[in-house]
Motif scaffolding. Structure first.
Motif, PDB file in Angstrom:
ATOM      1  N   ASP A 107      -2.249  25.862 -16.478  1.00 24.94           N
ATOM      2  CA  ASP A 107      -1.223  27.390 -16.356  1.00 24.94           C
ATOM      3  C   ASP A 107       0.006  27.180 -14.991  1.00 24.94           C
ATOM      4  O   ASP A 107      -0.199  27.168 -14.695  1.00 24.94           O
ATOM      5  N   TYR A 108       0.715  28.429 -15.821  1.00 25.98           N
ATOM      6  CA  TYR A 108       1.550  28.791 -14.764  1.00 25.98           C
ATOM      7  C   TYR A 108       2.258  30.321 -15.193  1.00 25.98           C
ATOM      8  O   TYR A 108       2.072  30.744 -16.691  1.00 25.98           O
ATOM      9  N   ASP A 109       2.784  31.054 -13.715  1.00 26.90           N
ATOM     10  CA  ASP A 109       2.830  32.361 -14.600  1.00 26.90           C
ATOM     11  C   ASP A 109       4.700  32.140 -15.095  1.00 26.90           C
ATOM     12  O   ASP A 109       5.510  31.378 -14.403  1.00 26.90           O
ATOM     13  N   SER A 114       2.231  34.220 -19.020  1.00 24.08           N
ATOM     14  CA  SER A 114       1.690  32.761 -18.608  1.00 24.08           C
ATOM     15  C   SER A 114       1.924  32.445 -19.815  1.00 24.08           C
ATOM     16  O   SER A 114       2.025  33.030 -21.119  1.00 24.08           O
TER      17      SER A 114
END
Length: 187
Positions: A107-109, A114
């Motif tokens: 997961d990443y912003d 996100s």
């Protein structure tokens, strides 16, 4: 006249050729955004072939590449022919929910929310050397997540290569000290 145009094209650098073929689309996908449309570049066979060959040369310089990884969706378009030119495997890094079976995910912003990228856990053998290829380096979020994902799978990212970098978004700063090649930069 046509001969003059051919002669002029021969003296253009690859970056200049790309700049002429990448189209600006104002206010897409939203107000205030200047979208960089690479479709005209992809439609120009000789220019696209030159881009693929340049990106393959980046891998050749890194030496001993086992895989090229490309992020959905335009990273597939850029990365798959590079892998073919090198005679190595291509690893598609997918958006969440696009792959069946067991997978790894990161997961990443994003600027507004996100996202998640995934790949099959068995795709990359431990110690495999991977070049990450995509069309645009913007904020660096997707590229950094892809690097993390490949490392979690046991791969070694030996570099990243992009067609275009939007330097004003400072994406390069999110990619640590990894070797990074960009054909065209936009301030």
């Amino acid at each position: 006249m046509a001969e003059e145009l051919v002669a002029q094209e021969l003296v253009l650098t690859l970056a200049e050729r790309c700049a002429l073929l990448i189209r600006d689309v104002p206010d897409y996908p939203g107000p205030g955004v200047m979208f960089k449309d690479i479709t005209p570049l992809l439609a120009d066979g000789p220019a696209f072939a030159a881009v693929v060959e340049h990106l393959a040369d980046v891998a050749r310089l890194a030496g001993g590449i086992d895989f090229v990884a490309g992020m959905e969706a335009r990273g597939f378009i850029m990365g798959a022919p590079v892998a073919t030119a090198l005679g190595v495997g291509f690893v598609p890094v997918r958006k969440a929910g696009k792959l069946p079976g067991p997978m790894l995910g990161v997961d990443y912003d994003l600027e507004y929310g996100s996202a998640r990228v995934e790949l099959h856990h068995e795709t990359i053998a431990p110690g495999a050397r991977v070049l990450v290829v995509d069309d645009v380096l913007a904020t660096g979020g997707t590229a950094a997540a892809t690097v993390s994902l490949i490392e979690e799978a046991g791969g070694v990212v030996v570099g990243l290569a992009f067609l275009l970098e939007l330097t004003f978004l400072a994406g390069r700063s999110r990619l640590a000290d990894l070797p990074l090649d960009v054909i065209l930069t936009v301030d």
